[in-house]
Motif scaffolding. Structure first.
Motif, PDB file in Angstrom:
ATOM      1  N   LYS A 179      18.403  55.497  41.340  1.00  0.00           N
ATOM      2  CA  LYS A 179      19.211  55.494  42.547  1.00  0.00           C
ATOM      3  C   LYS A 179      19.727  54.091  42.840  1.00  0.00           C
ATOM      4  O   LYS A 179      19.217  53.091  42.322  1.00  0.00           O
ATOM      5  N   ALA A 180      20.764  54.047  43.664  1.00  0.00           N
ATOM      6  CA  ALA A 180      21.321  52.771  44.124  1.00  0.00           C
ATOM      7  C   ALA A 180      21.765  52.949  45.564  1.00  0.00           C
ATOM      8  O   ALA A 180      22.259  54.012  45.951  1.00  0.00           O
ATOM      9  N   SER A 181      21.584  51.912  46.351  1.00  0.00           N
ATOM     10  CA  SER A 181      21.990  51.943  47.750  1.00  0.00           C
ATOM     11  C   SER A 181      22.833  50.714  48.057  1.00  0.00           C
ATOM     12  O   SER A 181      22.648  49.647  47.461  1.00  0.00           O
ATOM     13  N   GLY A 182      23.752  50.861  48.978  1.00  0.00           N
ATOM     14  CA  GLY A 182      24.593  49.743  49.369  1.00  0.00           C
ATOM     15  C   GLY A 182      25.326  50.048  50.652  1.00  0.00           C
ATOM     16  O   GLY A 182      25.108  51.080  51.290  1.00  0.00           O
ATOM     17  N   PHE A 183      26.209  49.155  51.041  1.00  0.00           N
ATOM     18  CA  PHE A 183      27.021  49.383  52.226  1.00  0.00           C
ATOM     19  C   PHE A 183      28.361  48.680  52.045  1.00  0.00           C
ATOM     20  O   PHE A 183      28.517  47.785  51.204  1.00  0.00           O
ATOM     21  N   ALA A 184      29.335  49.097  52.853  1.00  0.00           N
ATOM     22  CA  ALA A 184      30.666  48.504  52.804  1.00  0.00           C
ATOM     23  C   ALA A 184      31.248  48.485  54.203  1.00  0.00           C
ATOM     24  O   ALA A 184      30.914  49.332  55.044  1.00  0.00           O
ATOM     25  N   MET A 214      21.555  49.891  40.108  1.00  0.00           N
ATOM     26  CA  MET A 214      20.649  51.017  39.923  1.00  0.00           C
ATOM     27  C   MET A 214      19.209  50.528  39.747  1.00  0.00           C
ATOM     28  O   MET A 214      18.958  49.474  39.158  1.00  0.00           O
ATOM     29  N   SER A 215      18.266  51.334  40.251  1.00  0.00           N
ATOM     30  CA  SER A 215      16.848  51.030  40.072  1.00  0.00           C
ATOM     31  C   SER A 215      16.076  52.344  40.064  1.00  0.00           C
ATOM     32  O   SER A 215      16.587  53.389  40.456  1.00  0.00           O
ATOM     33  N   GLY A 216      14.821  52.278  39.598  1.00  0.00           N
ATOM     34  CA  GLY A 216      13.983  53.473  39.567  1.00  0.00           C
ATOM     35  C   GLY A 216      13.306  53.667  38.226  1.00  0.00           C
ATOM     36  O   GLY A 216      13.549  52.938  37.251  1.00  0.00           O
ATOM     37  N   ASP A 217      12.472  54.697  38.168  1.00  0.00           N
ATOM     38  CA  ASP A 217      11.698  54.953  36.952  1.00  0.00           C
ATOM     39  C   ASP A 217      12.571  55.379  35.780  1.00  0.00           C
ATOM     40  O   ASP A 217      12.148  55.300  34.623  1.00  0.00           O
ATOM     41  N   GLY A 218      13.790  55.820  36.079  1.00  0.00           N
ATOM     42  CA  GLY A 218      14.666  56.281  35.001  1.00  0.00           C
ATOM     43  C   GLY A 218      15.106  55.184  34.053  1.00  0.00           C
ATOM     44  O   GLY A 218      15.555  55.476  32.944  1.00  0.00           O
ATOM     45  N   ILE A 219      15.011  53.931  34.456  1.00  0.00           N
ATOM     46  CA  ILE A 219      15.393  52.841  33.554  1.00  0.00           C
ATOM     47  C   ILE A 219      14.159  52.178  32.936  1.00  0.00           C
ATOM     48  O   ILE A 219      14.258  51.115  32.324  1.00  0.00           O
ATOM     49  N   MET A 220      13.015  52.826  33.092  1.00  0.00           N
ATOM     50  CA  MET A 220      11.803  52.304  32.459  1.00  0.00           C
ATOM     51  C   MET A 220      11.811  52.661  30.974  1.00  0.00           C
ATOM     52  O   MET A 220      12.293  53.710  30.564  1.00  0.00           O
ATOM     53  N   ALA A 221      11.298  51.777  30.145  1.00  0.00           N
ATOM     54  CA  ALA A 221      11.251  52.002  28.692  1.00  0.00           C
ATOM     55  C   ALA A 221       9.974  51.392  28.123  1.00  0.00           C
ATOM     56  O   ALA A 221       9.311  50.553  28.756  1.00  0.00           O
ATOM     57  N   GLY A 234       8.133  48.588  30.575  1.00  0.00           N
ATOM     58  CA  GLY A 234       8.879  47.716  31.470  1.00  0.00           C
ATOM     59  C   GLY A 234      10.200  48.344  31.852  1.00  0.00           C
ATOM     60  O   GLY A 234      10.545  49.436  31.406  1.00  0.00           O
ATOM     61  N   TYR A 235      10.959  47.642  32.695  1.00  0.00           N
ATOM     62  CA  TYR A 235      12.244  48.146  33.170  1.00  0.00           C
ATOM     63  C   TYR A 235      13.388  47.451  32.442  1.00  0.00           C
ATOM     64  O   TYR A 235      13.378  46.229  32.270  1.00  0.00           O
ATOM     65  N   ARG A 236      14.341  48.254  31.984  1.00  0.00           N
ATOM     66  CA  ARG A 236      15.558  47.668  31.438  1.00  0.00           C
ATOM     67  C   ARG A 236      16.347  47.012  32.571  1.00  0.00           C
ATOM     68  O   ARG A 236      16.279  47.439  33.720  1.00  0.00           O
ATOM     69  N   LYS A 237      17.120  46.016  32.236  1.00  0.00           N
ATOM     70  CA  LYS A 237      17.948  45.355  33.236  1.00  0.00           C
ATOM     71  C   LYS A 237      19.168  46.206  33.515  1.00  0.00           C
ATOM     72  O   LYS A 237      19.883  46.618  32.601  1.00  0.00           O
ATOM     73  N   SER A 238      19.426  46.479  34.788  1.00  0.00           N
ATOM     74  CA  SER A 238      20.566  47.288  35.189  1.00  0.00           C
ATOM     75  C   SER A 238      21.725  46.394  35.612  1.00  0.00           C
ATOM     76  O   SER A 238      21.531  45.422  36.353  1.00  0.00           O
ATOM     77  N   GLN A 239      22.912  46.700  35.119  1.00  0.00           N
ATOM     78  CA  GLN A 239      24.091  45.906  35.446  1.00  0.00           C
ATOM     79  C   GLN A 239      24.554  46.191  36.870  1.00  0.00           C
ATOM     80  O   GLN A 239      24.738  47.349  37.256  1.00  0.00           O
ATOM     81  N   ALA A 240      24.754  45.160  37.668  1.00  0.00           N
ATOM     82  CA  ALA A 240      25.275  45.330  39.021  1.00  0.00           C
ATOM     83  C   ALA A 240      26.752  45.680  38.971  1.00  0.00           C
ATOM     84  O   ALA A 240      27.465  45.343  38.020  1.00  0.00           O
ATOM     85  N   TYR A 241      27.222  46.382  39.979  1.00  0.00           N
ATOM     86  CA  TYR A 241      28.641  46.747  40.033  1.00  0.00           C
ATOM     87  C   TYR A 241      29.160  46.570  41.451  1.00  0.00           C
ATOM     88  O   TYR A 241      28.432  46.652  42.430  1.00  0.00           O
TER      89      TYR A 241
END
Length: 357
Positions: A179-184, A214-221, A234-241
């Motif tokens: 999941k990812a959270s943000g605001f605008a 993005m963050s969460g268990d889904g990017i764990m490897a 560990g967690y893979r690094k997720s690219q910010a957007y």
């Protein structure tokens, strides 16, 4: 006398402060329109207009959008809510993809010159098969991605001619166990002129906010290290957007023919941070307040060429509104519909119901 002068000075102060903030943000927005950055941003659902009335124009009525629908184009138009407005909308996005959008909006006048608005946008993709490296064919379950946005806005009538507002939008992306959270932030202002407010000008900055990630268990490897006798999780690094910021500049004019007929023509320029700039044209015919027919065209470069078009849409859009009074106090009930044809799939259909009290 002192009280009157104080009130007048405060109105000028609020107006100048609002215009100063909006003007200060303009340089960043005017650097937009870089087609080479297309696809490098995220949260592109913020660019989808879920409301049936304004999407009939192609969303090019940022100068004349009113009430709840203005929260997706130019929040300054929210101030035109007379008392209460409630909208429900259902979007069948690119029919054949099974992607749908459900939207709800409410605006309420809370003072003589202030209006508060809220809206919820939920985009659903249906059930998708879960696949893994060990099970590439699936058949091990399903998951349902969902994009949800929640917005709160305040708009104010600074004078009979000037209306401005600000909006905060929360963004939530959920895909299985990621999941990812943000605001605008949005800010917009509308200006009206003429005996019947025929001439309308609008300027709005939309989707100004921090990067999302993005963050969460889904990017764990599971990682292996030749120097260690065991594997390490560990967690893979997720690219910010970035969120897709844009600038809207709009102009419209109403032509009144006799008493019961109105024709509105409008134009709009949109400068996008992560896609080409867009020029849009639109027109609407209205019989009293009961029937409205409208159409719009996106004049973006190469959009008429199916092979070179930067969009899945043909550029055309159309819509209709049928609205009836429900009491002698000015309350109405309306049905809105719009259609935007596309080169693939069967276009986008939007239908909505509106109650004004």
């Amino acid at each position: 006398m002192v009280t009157r002068l104080y009130k007048l000075d405060m109105k000028k102060f609020y107006r100048l402060t609002y215009l100063s903030v909006l003007t200060a943000l303009l340089p960043a927005a005017l650097l937009a329109g870089n087609g080479e950055r297309a696809g490098s941003g995220g949260a592109t659902e913020l660019l989808i207009n879920p409301w049936a009335r304004s999407s009939g124009f192609g969303g090019f009525n940022s100068s004349s959008a009113r009430g709840v629908e203005a929260m997706n184009l130019n929040v300054g138009g929210l101030a035109f809510t007379k008392k209460t407005e409630i909208i429900f909308s259902r979007t069948n996005l690119l029919k054949g993809t099974d992607v749908s959008i459900n939207s709800f909006g409410l605006s309420q006048k809370i003072s003589s010159d202030g209006v508060l608005g809220v809206s919820i946008f939920s985009m659903n993709f249906g059930d998708i098969d879960v696949t893994t490296n060990a099970n590439p064919e699936g058949n091990i379950g399903k998951f349902s991605p969902q994009l949800i946005n929640f917005a709160v806005a305040y708009s104010k009538e600074f004078s009979n001619s000037i209306h401005g507002g600000v909006l905060v939008r929360g963004i939530q992306h959920t895909i299985a166990d990621i999941k990812a959270s943000g605001f605008a932030l949005d800010a917009g202002i509308q200006y009206c002129a003429g005996d019947l407010d025929q001439l309308k000008l609008g300027i709005a900055l939309r989707n100004i906010g921090p990067d999302m990630q993005m963050s969460g268990d889904g990017i764990m490897a599971t990682f292996t290290d030749p120097s260690l006798p065991f594997a390490v999780e560990g967690y893979r690094k997720s690219q910010a957007y970035q969120v897709p910021s844009l600038l809207n500049l709009g102009l419209s004019y109403d032509f009144y023919m006799k008493k019961d007929h109105r024709v509105t023509v409008l134009g709009n320029f949109t400068s996008n941070a992560f896609s080409n700039d867009q020029f849009g044209l639109g027109a609407e015919y209205a019989y009293k307040k009961y029937l409205m027919l409208r159409a719009g065209y996106n004049a973006q470069a190469d959009i008429a060429n199916k092979d070179l078009s930067p969009s899945v849409y043909t550029g055309l859009s159309c819509g209709a509104t049928f609205e009836l009074p429900i009491n002698d106090k000015g309350s109405t009930f309306g049905i809105d519909y719009s259609y935007s044809p596309s080169y693939v799939f069967d276009g986008t259909h939007v239908i909505g119901a509106r109650i004004t009290l």
